[in-house]
Write a protein that holds these residues in place. Structure first.
Motif, short mmCIF file in Angstrom:
data_model
loop_
_atom_site.label_atom_id
_atom_site.label_comp_id
_atom_site.label_asym_id
_atom_site.label_seq_id
_atom_site.Cartn_x
_atom_site.Cartn_y
_atom_site.Cartn_z
N LEU A 57 0.82 -1.21 0.00
CA LEU A 57 0.00 0.00 0.00
C LEU A 57 0.86 1.27 0.00
CD1 LEU A 57 -2.96 -0.87 2.41
CD2 LEU A 57 -3.09 -0.43 -0.03
N THR A 58 1.91 1.26 0.81
CA THR A 58 2.79 2.46 0.80
C THR A 58 3.47 2.62 -0.56
OG1 THR A 58 4.56 1.16 1.83
CG2 THR A 58 3.21 2.53 3.29
N GLU A 59 3.84 1.49 -1.18
CA GLU A 59 4.42 1.58 -2.52
C GLU A 59 3.39 2.12 -3.51
OE1 GLU A 59 6.03 -2.22 -3.63
OE2 GLU A 59 7.61 -2.12 -2.12
N LEU A 60 2.14 1.57 -3.35
CA LEU A 60 1.08 2.04 -4.25
C LEU A 60 0.80 3.52 -4.04
CD1 LEU A 60 -1.49 -0.92 -4.22
CD2 LEU A 60 -0.10 -0.16 -6.14
N LYS A 61 0.82 3.95 -2.78
CA LYS A 61 0.61 5.38 -2.49
C LYS A 61 1.69 6.23 -3.13
CE LYS A 61 -1.89 6.33 1.77
NZ LYS A 61 -1.75 6.70 3.16
N SER A 62 2.91 5.75 -2.92
CA SER A 62 4.02 6.53 -3.50
C SER A 62 3.94 6.52 -5.02
CB SER A 62 5.37 6.02 -3.02
OG SER A 62 5.58 4.70 -3.45
N ASP A 63 3.57 5.36 -5.61
CA ASP A 63 3.38 5.30 -7.06
C ASP A 63 2.23 6.22 -7.50
OD1 ASP A 63 5.44 3.54 -7.48
OD2 ASP A 63 4.17 1.75 -7.67
N ASN A 64 1.16 6.17 -6.72
CA ASN A 64 0.00 7.03 -7.03
C ASN A 64 0.38 8.50 -6.94
OD1 ASN A 64 -2.61 7.55 -7.73
ND2 ASN A 64 -3.47 7.19 -5.68
N GLN A 65 1.13 8.86 -5.92
CA GLN A 65 1.56 10.26 -5.77
C GLN A 65 2.48 10.66 -6.92
OE1 GLN A 65 0.27 12.25 -3.45
NE2 GLN A 65 1.28 13.90 -4.49
N ARG A 66 3.38 9.76 -7.26
CA ARG A 66 4.28 10.04 -8.38
C ARG A 66 3.49 10.22 -9.68
NH1 ARG A 66 6.32 6.77 -12.04
NH2 ARG A 66 5.64 4.93 -10.93
N LEU A 67 2.49 9.31 -9.87
CA LEU A 67 1.68 9.43 -11.09
C LEU A 67 0.87 10.72 -11.09
CD1 LEU A 67 0.43 5.76 -11.55
CD2 LEU A 67 2.00 7.00 -13.04
N LYS A 68 0.38 11.15 -9.94
CA LYS A 68 -0.36 12.41 -9.84
C LYS A 68 0.55 13.58 -10.21
CE LYS A 68 -3.91 11.51 -6.35
NZ LYS A 68 -4.33 11.82 -5.00
N ASP A 69 1.76 13.49 -9.66
CA ASP A 69 2.71 14.57 -9.96
C ASP A 69 3.02 14.61 -11.47
OD1 ASP A 69 2.79 15.30 -7.30
OD2 ASP A 69 4.63 14.17 -6.85
N GLU A 70 3.22 13.44 -12.03
CA GLU A 70 3.50 13.38 -13.47
C GLU A 70 2.29 13.87 -14.27
OE1 GLU A 70 4.77 9.48 -14.73
OE2 GLU A 70 6.56 9.54 -13.50
N ASN A 71 1.11 13.45 -13.83
CA ASN A 71 -0.11 13.87 -14.50
C ASN A 71 -0.27 15.38 -14.42
OD1 ASN A 71 -2.48 13.56 -15.89
ND2 ASN A 71 -3.70 12.92 -14.10
N GLY A 72 0.02 15.95 -13.29
CA GLY A 72 -0.07 17.40 -13.14
C GLY A 72 0.94 18.11 -14.05
N ALA A 73 2.13 17.54 -14.12
CA ALA A 73 3.15 18.13 -14.97
C ALA A 73 2.74 18.02 -16.44
CB ALA A 73 4.49 17.44 -14.74
N LEU A 74 2.16 16.88 -16.81
CA LEU A 74 1.71 16.71 -18.18
C LEU A 74 0.56 17.66 -18.50
CD1 LEU A 74 1.83 12.83 -18.69
CD2 LEU A 74 3.22 14.51 -19.84
N ILE A 75 -0.31 17.85 -17.59
CA ILE A 75 -1.43 18.79 -17.81
C ILE A 75 -0.88 20.20 -18.00
CG2 ILE A 75 -3.43 19.86 -16.69
CD1 ILE A 75 -4.11 17.17 -15.53
N ARG A 76 0.10 20.58 -17.28
CA ARG A 76 0.68 21.91 -17.44
C ARG A 76 1.36 22.05 -18.82
NH1 ARG A 76 2.35 21.57 -11.73
NH2 ARG A 76 4.09 20.41 -12.58
N VAL A 77 2.05 20.99 -19.20
CA VAL A 77 2.73 21.02 -20.49
C VAL A 77 1.68 21.10 -21.59
CG1 VAL A 77 4.14 19.67 -22.07
CG2 VAL A 77 4.80 19.85 -19.70
N ILE A 78 0.63 20.34 -21.50
CA ILE A 78 -0.40 20.33 -22.53
C ILE A 78 -1.11 21.70 -22.53
CG2 ILE A 78 -2.63 19.31 -23.15
CD1 ILE A 78 -1.58 16.65 -22.25
N SER A 79 -1.35 22.25 -21.42
CA SER A 79 -2.02 23.55 -21.39
C SER A 79 -1.11 24.63 -21.97
CB SER A 79 -2.48 23.89 -19.98
OG SER A 79 -1.44 24.21 -19.13
N LYS A 80 0.18 24.55 -21.79
CA LYS A 80 1.12 25.51 -22.38
C LYS A 80 1.15 25.32 -23.90
CE LYS A 80 4.29 26.48 -18.67
NZ LYS A 80 5.60 26.37 -18.19
#
Length: 169
Positions: A143-166
């Protein structure tokens, strides 16, 4: 019987007859007496009287001793009976104590067997809980690995959304 005895005493006494006077010059210490012997009939009467008296005395002694023996026997019987009852009571008490002791030993054995079975059950439960705990720890790690993976994926998703919006601007 006493009258016979007194008569025989009178006849057996030594008597001095008047014709039996002492010699003319006797010494002061030496005196002669003439004794008349009793007739054989008197001797038999005397013997019979003694035997009768002895027989009555011995019969009395025997009766007394028989009574004493009877009393002693009866007292010994009663004492034996008392001792027998005491012995029976003591044997009953001993049997009761033995049965109580056996029951207590059996209960103790049951308790120890119950304790040992309880200890075995507790050990099994402890092992099962330890296994569950180790499984849960593994799940927590996952679960902690999944959380950390989920957080990493959220961060990546947020970064991708910013790049796409730019890029879309």
């Amino acid at each position: 019987m006493s009258s016979l005895y007194t008569r025989s005493k009178e006849f057996t006494r030594n008597r001095k007859s008047q014709s039996d006077s002492p010699p003319a010059s006797p010494s002061p210490t030496a005196k002669t007496l003439r004794v008349t012997l009793p007739s054989p009939h008197l001797f038999i009467l005397k013997t019979n009287a003694r035997e009768a008296r002895l027989a009555t005395l011995t019969s009395r002694v025997e009766e007394d001793s028989n009574r004493d023996y009877k009393k002693l026997y009866e007292s010994a019987l009663t004492e034996n009976q008392k001792l027998k009852t005491k012995l029976q009571e003591a044997q009953l008490e001993l049997a009761d104590i033995k049965s109580k002791l056996e029951k207590m030993a059996q209960q103790k054995q049951e308790k120890t067997s119950d304790r040992s079975s309880m200890l075995e059950m507790e050990k099994r439960e402890r092992r099962a809980l330890e296994r569950k705990m180790s499984e849960m720890e593994e799940e927590m790690k996952v679960l902690t690995e999944l959380k950390s993976d989920n957080q990493r994926l959220k961060d990546e998703n947020g970064a991708l959304i910013r790049v796409i919006s730019k890029l879309s601007k």
